[in-house]
Scaffold this motif. Structure first.
Motif, PDB file in Angstrom:
ATOM      1  N   GLY A  98      11.385  36.805  65.512  1.00 31.93           N
ATOM      2  CA  GLY A  98      10.062  36.842  64.907  1.00 31.93           C
ATOM      3  C   GLY A  98       9.057  37.747  65.598  1.00 31.93           C
ATOM      4  O   GLY A  98       7.956  37.941  65.096  1.00 31.93           O
ATOM      5  N   SER A  99       9.418  38.300  66.757  1.00 31.36           N
ATOM      6  CA  SER A  99       8.508  39.232  67.446  1.00 31.36           C
ATOM      7  C   SER A  99       8.345  40.500  66.619  1.00 31.36           C
ATOM      8  O   SER A  99       9.270  40.913  65.917  1.00 31.36           O
ATOM      9  CB  SER A  99       9.086  39.647  68.810  1.00 31.36           C
TER      10      SER A  99
ATOM     11  N   PHE B 283      11.307  41.846  64.294  1.00 29.51           N
ATOM     12  CA  PHE B 283      10.973  42.762  63.214  1.00 29.51           C
ATOM     13  C   PHE B 283      10.552  44.044  63.923  1.00 29.51           C
ATOM     14  O   PHE B 283       9.645  44.033  64.754  1.00 29.51           O
ATOM     15  CB  PHE B 283       9.833  42.213  62.356  1.00 29.51           C
ATOM     16  N   CYS B 284      11.220  45.147  63.636  1.00 28.71           N
ATOM     17  CA  CYS B 284      11.037  46.375  64.399  1.00 28.71           C
ATOM     18  C   CYS B 284      10.378  47.481  63.584  1.00 28.71           C
ATOM     19  O   CYS B 284      10.689  47.670  62.404  1.00 28.71           O
ATOM     20  CB  CYS B 284      12.384  46.878  64.907  1.00 28.71           C
TER      21      CYS B 284
ATOM     22  N   GLU C 182      19.113  43.847  60.996  1.00 25.77           N
ATOM     23  CA  GLU C 182      18.034  44.204  60.067  1.00 25.77           C
ATOM     24  C   GLU C 182      17.554  45.620  60.366  1.00 25.77           C
ATOM     25  O   GLU C 182      17.338  45.972  61.518  1.00 25.77           O
ATOM     26  CB  GLU C 182      16.860  43.235  60.211  1.00 25.77           C
ATOM     27  N   LYS C 183      17.381  46.399  59.304  1.00 24.20           N
ATOM     28  CA  LYS C 183      16.889  47.763  59.481  1.00 24.20           C
ATOM     29  C   LYS C 183      15.406  47.744  59.854  1.00 24.20           C
ATOM     30  O   LYS C 183      14.647  46.925  59.357  1.00 24.20           O
ATOM     31  CB  LYS C 183      17.063  48.580  58.194  1.00 24.20           C
ATOM     32  N   PRO C 184      15.013  48.674  60.723  1.00 23.37           N
ATOM     33  CA  PRO C 184      13.603  48.748  61.100  1.00 23.37           C
ATOM     34  C   PRO C 184      12.787  49.499  60.059  1.00 23.37           C
ATOM     35  O   PRO C 184      13.333  50.185  59.195  1.00 23.37           O
ATOM     36  CB  PRO C 184      13.644  49.541  62.411  1.00 23.37           C
ATOM     37  N   GLU C 185      11.486  49.360  60.162  1.00 26.73           N
ATOM     38  CA  GLU C 185      10.574  50.202  59.392  1.00 26.73           C
ATOM     39  C   GLU C 185      10.330  51.449  60.238  1.00 26.73           C
ATOM     40  O   GLU C 185      10.027  51.342  61.421  1.00 26.73           O
ATOM     41  CB  GLU C 185       9.253  49.474  59.122  1.00 26.73           C
TER      42      GLU C 185
ATOM     43  N   PRO D 124      19.553  35.069  69.033  1.00 25.27           N
ATOM     44  CA  PRO D 124      20.756  34.844  69.831  1.00 25.27           C
ATOM     45  C   PRO D 124      20.451  34.929  71.327  1.00 25.27           C
ATOM     46  O   PRO D 124      19.524  35.593  71.741  1.00 25.27           O
ATOM     47  CB  PRO D 124      21.691  35.961  69.412  1.00 25.27           C
ATOM     48  N   VAL D 125      21.262  34.252  72.067  1.00 22.07           N
ATOM     49  CA  VAL D 125      21.143  34.281  73.514  1.00 22.07           C
ATOM     50  C   VAL D 125      21.912  35.486  74.018  1.00 22.07           C
ATOM     51  O   VAL D 125      23.014  35.780  73.559  1.00 22.07           O
ATOM     52  CB  VAL D 125      21.709  32.981  74.135  1.00 22.07           C
TER      53      VAL D 125
END
Length: 191
Positions: free
Chosen positions: A41-42, A64-65, A99-102, A1-2
């Motif tokens: 995608g980072s 992806f965190c 999205e939940k992080p690891e 998203p912007v």
């Protein structure tokens, strides 16, 4: 998203179900994610994740965190009364539909992974002793008189209490630079 400044009220700390005394405000978290050039995608790493304010902003941009913290109690919601409703950093991601992080319980002074370039951004607010004194894993023998960490971890049927020692700010910064040098992906432009 912007990103637009219109999203900031939605991510305000006042709207978060789980915060701590050192949670980073939304404005600063989004600014840091922008400076880290976080995009869809980072792979983003926060070695002092705490309540994951910086990963909330990074996740908003589609990253992806991965977060790491040595505070077992914080990561496993052991800071609340036993009968209280469990609150942890994952509740914030659910609240915002992200999205939940690891999350890894570990110590930035002793990174747990293979040494290779793998993350696109290291975004963090390291402890510097003003509101949260920095500590790292280590032997208390050299630091007699310090309060023991009362976290109990059961491993192989035995109770283990991880030792911690003070983590001077110059060591925090040196270790953080080492992590960045070891794990950040380096991109060379031919232009």
């Amino acid at each position: 998203p912007v990103f637009s400044f219109g999203v900031l009220p939605r991510f305000s700390l006042k709207t978060r179900p789980f915060i701590g005394p050192t949670s980073t405000c939304a404005e600063l978290a989004f600014l840091m994610a922008n400076q880290g050039q976080v995009e869809h995608g980072s792979l983003v790493f926060d070695p002092f994740v705490g309540t994951a304010s910086l990963l909330v902003a990074s996740s908003y941009f589609g990253a992806f965190c991965v977060g790491m913290d040595r505070d077992y109690c914080l990561l496993h919601s052991k800071v609340h009364k036993p009968k209280a409703r469990k609150k942890d950093l994952f509740l914030n991601f659910k609240h915002y539909g992200l999205e939940k992080p690891e999350i890894i319980c570990g110590d930035n002074a002793f990174p747990p992974w293979v040494h290779r370039e793998m993350v696109d951004a290291v975004i963090c607010d390291p402890p510097y002793g003003v509101r949260a004194g920095a500590r790292r894993t280590g032997s208390r023998k050299a630091h007699q008189g310090k309060k023991a960490n009362d976290v109990e971890i059961w491993k192989y049927g035995k109770k283990h209490v991880p030792s911690s020692i003070p983590y001077p700010v110059e060591d925090v910064m040196a270790d953080l630079l080492d992590v960045a040098a070891e794990y950040l992906v380096v991109v060379f432009n031919d232009g």
